[in-house]
Write a protein that holds these residues in place. Sequence first.
Motif, PDB file in Angstrom:
ATOM      1  N   TRP A   1       0.859  -1.180   0.000  1.00 34.14           N
ATOM      2  CA  TRP A   1       0.000   0.000   0.000  1.00 34.14           C
ATOM      3  C   TRP A   1       0.895   1.229   0.000  1.00 34.14           C
ATOM      4  CZ3 TRP A   1      -3.516  -1.491   4.751  1.00 34.14           C
ATOM      5  CH2 TRP A   1      -4.358  -2.548   4.384  1.00 34.14           C
ATOM      6  N   ARG A   2       0.597   2.177  -0.875  1.00 40.63           N
ATOM      7  CA  ARG A   2       1.341   3.433  -0.863  1.00 40.63           C
ATOM      8  C   ARG A   2       0.403   4.538  -0.374  1.00 40.63           C
ATOM      9  NH1 ARG A   2       6.081   4.640  -2.719  1.00 40.63           N
ATOM     10  NH2 ARG A   2       6.206   2.881  -4.158  1.00 40.63           N
ATOM     11  N   THR A   3       0.810   5.204   0.678  1.00 45.53           N
ATOM     12  CA  THR A   3      -0.005   6.265   1.266  1.00 45.53           C
ATOM     13  C   THR A   3       0.789   7.555   1.352  1.00 45.53           C
ATOM     14  OG1 THR A   3       0.631   5.969   3.584  1.00 45.53           O
ATOM     15  CG2 THR A   3      -1.076   4.510   2.723  1.00 45.53           C
ATOM     16  N   ASP A   4       0.048   8.640   1.445  1.00 40.50           N
ATOM     17  CA  ASP A   4       0.661   9.903   1.817  1.00 40.50           C
ATOM     18  C   ASP A   4       1.104   9.775   3.273  1.00 40.50           C
ATOM     19  OD1 ASP A   4       1.536  12.442   1.782  1.00 40.50           O
ATOM     20  OD2 ASP A   4      -0.402  13.375   1.373  1.00 40.50           O
ATOM     21  N   ARG A   5       1.805  10.759   3.786  1.00 38.46           N
ATOM     22  CA  ARG A   5       2.278  10.682   5.173  1.00 38.46           C
ATOM     23  C   ARG A   5       1.138  11.021   6.132  1.00 38.46           C
ATOM     24  NH1 ARG A   5       7.914  10.410   5.856  1.00 38.46           N
ATOM     25  NH2 ARG A   5       8.927  10.086   3.861  1.00 38.46           N
ATOM     26  N   LEU A   6       0.125  10.158   6.132  1.00 40.97           N
ATOM     27  CA  LEU A   6      -1.026  10.343   7.002  1.00 40.97           C
ATOM     28  C   LEU A   6      -0.608  10.111   8.446  1.00 40.97           C
ATOM     29  CD1 LEU A   6      -3.600   8.278   4.893  1.00 40.97           C
ATOM     30  CD2 LEU A   6      -3.195  10.744   4.808  1.00 40.97           C
ATOM     31  N   SER A   7      -0.999  11.024   9.336  1.00 42.11           N
ATOM     32  CA  SER A   7      -0.603  10.883  10.740  1.00 42.11           C
ATOM     33  C   SER A   7      -1.249   9.669  11.390  1.00 42.11           C
ATOM     34  CB  SER A   7      -0.978  12.150  11.517  1.00 42.11           C
ATOM     35  OG  SER A   7      -2.377  12.376  11.460  1.00 42.11           O
ATOM     36  N   THR A   8      -2.345   9.155  10.824  1.00 45.08           N
ATOM     37  CA  THR A   8      -2.994   7.964  11.363  1.00 45.08           C
ATOM     38  C   THR A   8      -2.334   6.677  10.877  1.00 45.08           C
ATOM     39  OG1 THR A   8      -4.585   8.124   9.549  1.00 45.08           O
ATOM     40  CG2 THR A   8      -5.236   9.043  11.689  1.00 45.08           C
ATOM     41  N   VAL A   9      -1.418   6.806   9.927  1.00 50.02           N
ATOM     42  CA  VAL A   9      -0.728   5.631   9.374  1.00 50.02           C
ATOM     43  C   VAL A   9       0.773   5.689   9.640  1.00 50.02           C
ATOM     44  CG1 VAL A   9      -0.235   4.316   7.263  1.00 50.02           C
ATOM     45  CG2 VAL A   9      -2.482   5.390   7.578  1.00 50.02           C
ATOM     46  N   ILE A  10       1.379   6.834   9.408  1.00 52.22           N
ATOM     47  CA  ILE A  10       2.825   7.002   9.509  1.00 52.22           C
ATOM     48  C   ILE A  10       3.149   7.918  10.687  1.00 52.22           C
ATOM     49  CG2 ILE A  10       4.913   7.714   8.298  1.00 52.22           C
ATOM     50  CD1 ILE A  10       3.492   5.328   7.050  1.00 52.22           C
ATOM     51  N   THR A  11       4.141   7.553  11.471  1.00 46.08           N
ATOM     52  CA  THR A  11       4.591   8.409  12.561  1.00 46.08           C
ATOM     53  C   THR A  11       5.133   9.710  11.987  1.00 46.08           C
ATOM     54  OG1 THR A  11       5.161   6.453  13.877  1.00 46.08           O
ATOM     55  CG2 THR A  11       6.113   8.566  14.554  1.00 46.08           C
ATOM     56  N   VAL A  12       4.664  10.821  12.510  1.00 49.42           N
ATOM     57  CA  VAL A  12       5.008  12.130  11.965  1.00 49.42           C
ATOM     58  C   VAL A  12       6.521  12.335  11.998  1.00 49.42           C
ATOM     59  CG1 VAL A  12       4.694  14.622  12.225  1.00 49.42           C
ATOM     60  CG2 VAL A  12       2.784  13.068  12.685  1.00 49.42           C
ATOM     61  N   GLY A  13       7.061  12.784  10.868  1.00 48.54           N
ATOM     62  CA  GLY A  13       8.490  13.072  10.767  1.00 48.54           C
ATOM     63  C   GLY A  13       9.363  11.877  10.471  1.00 48.54           C
ATOM     64  N   THR A  14       8.770  10.702  10.280  1.00 50.23           N
ATOM     65  CA  THR A  14       9.539   9.489   9.998  1.00 50.23           C
ATOM     66  C   THR A  14       8.881   8.724   8.858  1.00 50.23           C
ATOM     67  OG1 THR A  14       8.313   8.009  11.485  1.00 50.23           O
ATOM     68  CG2 THR A  14      10.038   9.374  12.470  1.00 50.23           C
ATOM     69  N   ARG A  15       9.473   7.585   8.532  1.00 51.05           N
ATOM     70  CA  ARG A  15       8.869   6.654   7.577  1.00 51.05           C
ATOM     71  C   ARG A  15       8.306   5.427   8.281  1.00 51.05           C
ATOM     72  NH1 ARG A  15       9.881   6.639   2.265  1.00 51.05           N
ATOM     73  NH2 ARG A  15       9.977   4.356   2.246  1.00 51.05           N
ATOM     74  N   ASP A  16       8.212   5.488   9.608  1.00 53.73           N
ATOM     75  CA  ASP A  16       7.762   4.338  10.382  1.00 53.73           C
ATOM     76  C   ASP A  16       6.239   4.281  10.434  1.00 53.73           C
ATOM     77  OD1 ASP A  16      10.430   3.843  10.914  1.00 53.73           O
ATOM     78  OD2 ASP A  16      10.400   4.985  12.790  1.00 53.73           O
ATOM     79  N   VAL A  17       5.718   3.071  10.324  1.00 49.77           N
ATOM     80  CA  VAL A  17       4.280   2.862  10.425  1.00 49.77           C
ATOM     81  C   VAL A  17       3.862   2.978  11.888  1.00 49.77           C
ATOM     82  CG1 VAL A  17       2.406   1.220  10.013  1.00 49.77           C
ATOM     83  CG2 VAL A  17       4.309   1.371   8.402  1.00 49.77           C
ATOM     84  N   GLN A  18       2.717   3.616  12.109  1.00 49.66           N
ATOM     85  CA  GLN A  18       2.200   3.740  13.475  1.00 49.66           C
ATOM     86  C   GLN A  18       2.031   2.348  14.095  1.00 49.66           C
ATOM     87  OE1 GLN A  18       1.497   6.210  15.447  1.00 49.66           O
ATOM     88  NE2 GLN A  18       1.092   8.049  14.245  1.00 49.66           N
ATOM     89  N   PRO A  19       2.458   2.164  15.355  1.00 50.09           N
ATOM     90  CA  PRO A  19       2.287   0.846  15.988  1.00 50.09           C
ATOM     91  C   PRO A  19       0.842   0.370  15.999  1.00 50.09           C
ATOM     92  CG  PRO A  19       3.744   2.241  17.302  1.00 50.09           C
ATOM     93  CD  PRO A  19       3.183   3.112  16.229  1.00 50.09           C
ATOM     94  N   SER A  20      -0.106   1.304  16.085  1.00 50.99           N
ATOM     95  CA  SER A  20      -1.510   0.902  16.092  1.00 50.99           C
ATOM     96  C   SER A  20      -2.015   0.516  14.707  1.00 50.99           C
ATOM     97  CB  SER A  20      -2.373   2.039  16.650  1.00 50.99           C
ATOM     98  OG  SER A  20      -2.199   3.218  15.876  1.00 50.99           O
ATOM     99  N   PHE A  21      -1.277   0.919  13.652  1.00 48.10           N
ATOM    100  CA  PHE A  21      -1.732   0.588  12.290  1.00 48.10           C
ATOM    101  C   PHE A  21      -1.035  -0.650  11.734  1.00 48.10           C
ATOM    102  CE2 PHE A  21      -2.143   1.054   7.676  1.00 48.10           C
ATOM    103  CZ  PHE A  21      -3.479   1.395   7.562  1.00 48.10           C
ATOM    104  N   ALA A  22       0.081  -1.025  12.321  1.00 44.42           N
ATOM    105  CA  ALA A  22       0.806  -2.199  11.816  1.00 44.42           C
ATOM    106  C   ALA A  22      -0.059  -3.468  11.823  1.00 44.42           C
ATOM    107  CB  ALA A  22       2.076  -2.412  12.626  1.00 44.42           C
TER     108      ALA A  22
END
Length: 321
Positions: free
Chosen positions: A77-98
Amino acid sequence: MGPNQAVAVGPNQIDIPKWDWFERRNAPWGGTAYVLLGTLPHSGRIRGVLAESMDQPHLIEAMDKVMRRLGGTAHVWRTDRLSTVITVGTRDVQPSFAPVAKHYGAVVEPCPPRRGNRKGSVESSVRFSSGRWWRTLTAKDPESAQVSLDRFLATTGDARPRRGPAGERTTVGALADAEPLMALPWAPYPATICDERTVADNATVAFRGNRYSVPPGLSGSVLEVRHRLSTSTLEVHAPSGALVARHVLAPAGSGIVQRLPEHRAALEAAVLAAFTTARPCDRKANRPPGPEALAEAARLLGTEGREVTVDLAVYGELVTA
């Protein structure tokens, strides 16, 4: 590459869907409309879902509905840097979205910063949908708008002309039908949707085109409705977290008023208790305006608000003249 050309996808290669929100203020039903669009870049097929907000549970629900409209998912999946998906300021996926991506067997790849070409297809989908569908939308509620969006994307959206890998003339729909997509889980990821609702005078709360009962006496109170995806129930909770009511979820947009037997009995008792056998008010009683009313009338009307006095002598002179 021209807008009507397609990228060749091999028989074992799966297209990468791209996701993005678009929002429009002053929706016909009030507030802001949030629409999640999913695009398959190879064919250009678009599917979209309206959501009440852009928080993570609503995002998960909307993504599941979009993928089921597309007919499957992809491994990436390719997403924009959505704060609900990607940790702000990084390329890491949010732990709650993994766990969400794992549930669907997908890997999330955020778009690199300042690389607009990586998400050009979904940006084009936003322009197409907002320009061709949103501007002419006549629906007055989100449920009707969703039906309109589904119809528009399945007809006008899929009928757009394209060129196949060999240069032959085809359409978005034909290219998309030939794309290999992975099967989806039988149920969506079990996120919990939470929305606040105000209790109406008839002791019900609204949720997605239907109304659900609560005990009488709560009119005007703000309660929280919760729906866990993959279940068929709707729970209503007080601000303290206490469970107020639990209902079987009705199909969205059905216009159903679902009232539990105990709530119906309590509401009938409250209505009947409000009746009285006391003597009714005298409808023809003499109730002249009080001093406050007369003073306000004088302030508003000035000299024109003075009491009219009829002089019969003057009237007689007018008659005999």
